[in-house]
Design an enzyme around this catalytic site. Sequence first.
Site, PDB file in Angstrom:
ATOM      1  CG  ASP A   1      36.558 -66.024 -66.618  1.00  0.00           C
ATOM      2  OD1 ASP A   1      37.749 -66.205 -66.325  1.00  0.00           O
ATOM      3  OD2 ASP A   1      35.699 -65.645 -65.800  1.00  0.00           O
TER       4      ASP A   1
ATOM      5  CE1 TYR B   1      33.102 -58.016 -67.065  1.00  0.00           C
ATOM      6  CE2 TYR B   1      32.950 -56.382 -65.315  1.00  0.00           C
ATOM      7  CZ  TYR B   1      33.703 -57.207 -66.128  1.00  0.00           C
ATOM      8  OH  TYR B   1      35.078 -57.223 -65.987  1.00  0.00           O
TER       9      TYR B   1
ATOM     10  CG  ASP C   1      32.190 -71.130 -65.812  1.00  0.00           C
ATOM     11  OD1 ASP C   1      31.990 -72.320 -66.108  1.00  0.00           O
ATOM     12  OD2 ASP C   1      33.338 -70.663 -65.663  1.00  0.00           O
TER      13      ASP C   1
ATOM     14  NE  ARG D   1      34.560 -66.942 -63.194  1.00  0.00           N
ATOM     15  CZ  ARG D   1      35.668 -67.651 -62.959  1.00  0.00           C
ATOM     16  NH1 ARG D   1      35.586 -68.963 -62.804  1.00  0.00           N
ATOM     17  NH2 ARG D   1      36.836 -67.063 -62.876  1.00  0.00           N
TER      18      ARG D   1
END
Length: 299
Positions: free
Chosen positions: A45, A73, A87, A180
């Site tokens: 993203d 991550y 987000d 997310r």
Amino acid sequence: MTPGLYLTHKPVGATSFATVRAFQEEAQATRPGRRTALCHGGTLDPFAEGLLLMLVGPATHLFEHLHAAPKVYEARVEWGTETDTGDLHGRPVHQGDPTALTPGRLDEALRPFLGWTEQVPPATSAKKLGGEPAYRKAHRGEAVILPPSRVYLHTARWLAHDLPGASTLELTCRGGYYVRSLARDLGRALGCGAHLSALKRTAIGPWKDPGPGGARIERHGRDLLPWTSSRALTDQDVGALRQGQSIAATPLQPPDWRLPPGYPEPPGPVRGFHQGKLTFLLTLRDGALWPETELRGGV
């Protein structure tokens, strides 16, 4: 620009397609008038940063086999507000009180999300809905209801807490996992709401993020799909495979890189190497190896 897999760092704010476009421009400059096949190996993203894989030339055939590789991550989870995008750029849709959160409660909240679960992707994801990416419909203000997907979270641990404001999480997952959505679902499970304020992809399989300002790194030959087994190919093998014929399955060589303990074994191909280059992706069937894809010219 030689065919292969490139490790690049995508900065915050840039789109993944911007990296593809930069590679296209470089390819056109080095090979005027000739088209070079290329794609990225999995979207990040715009608000996220970190490792982005670029596949150039015949290496684009590896794309679908990257999905099952473990991805690592680091994420900063902001407590108290859920947003419609999951987000920091989204519109608040729920707010709660995070003052009762403790490190122990957060450890406990993670456990149900480990392993294989059903996860609803964010409305602003690239998942297709009616043949169109969901985020395009969402940006037009249309209602987006995505069906849950089966996803896999291998490990998750909190690296740091700044409660009640935020916590930093490290996780390893399979492709198709939305961090997310994990933040959203943790916020709902805890009753306080949550969203991501930062996300960094630090690794995919054995490949590490070169970091901001770091030079891109090329990978070829045995460094490609190293979690799969392989077989050396003779000239005769190559000739048979090009005719659509099978070859003997032995001698197979084991993977060059081991998956994390307990990680689901990807249903990857057998790599066929000829003169040191990856030239075929092979399928093991009925005790023999059959051609799946030829990487013309080798990688």
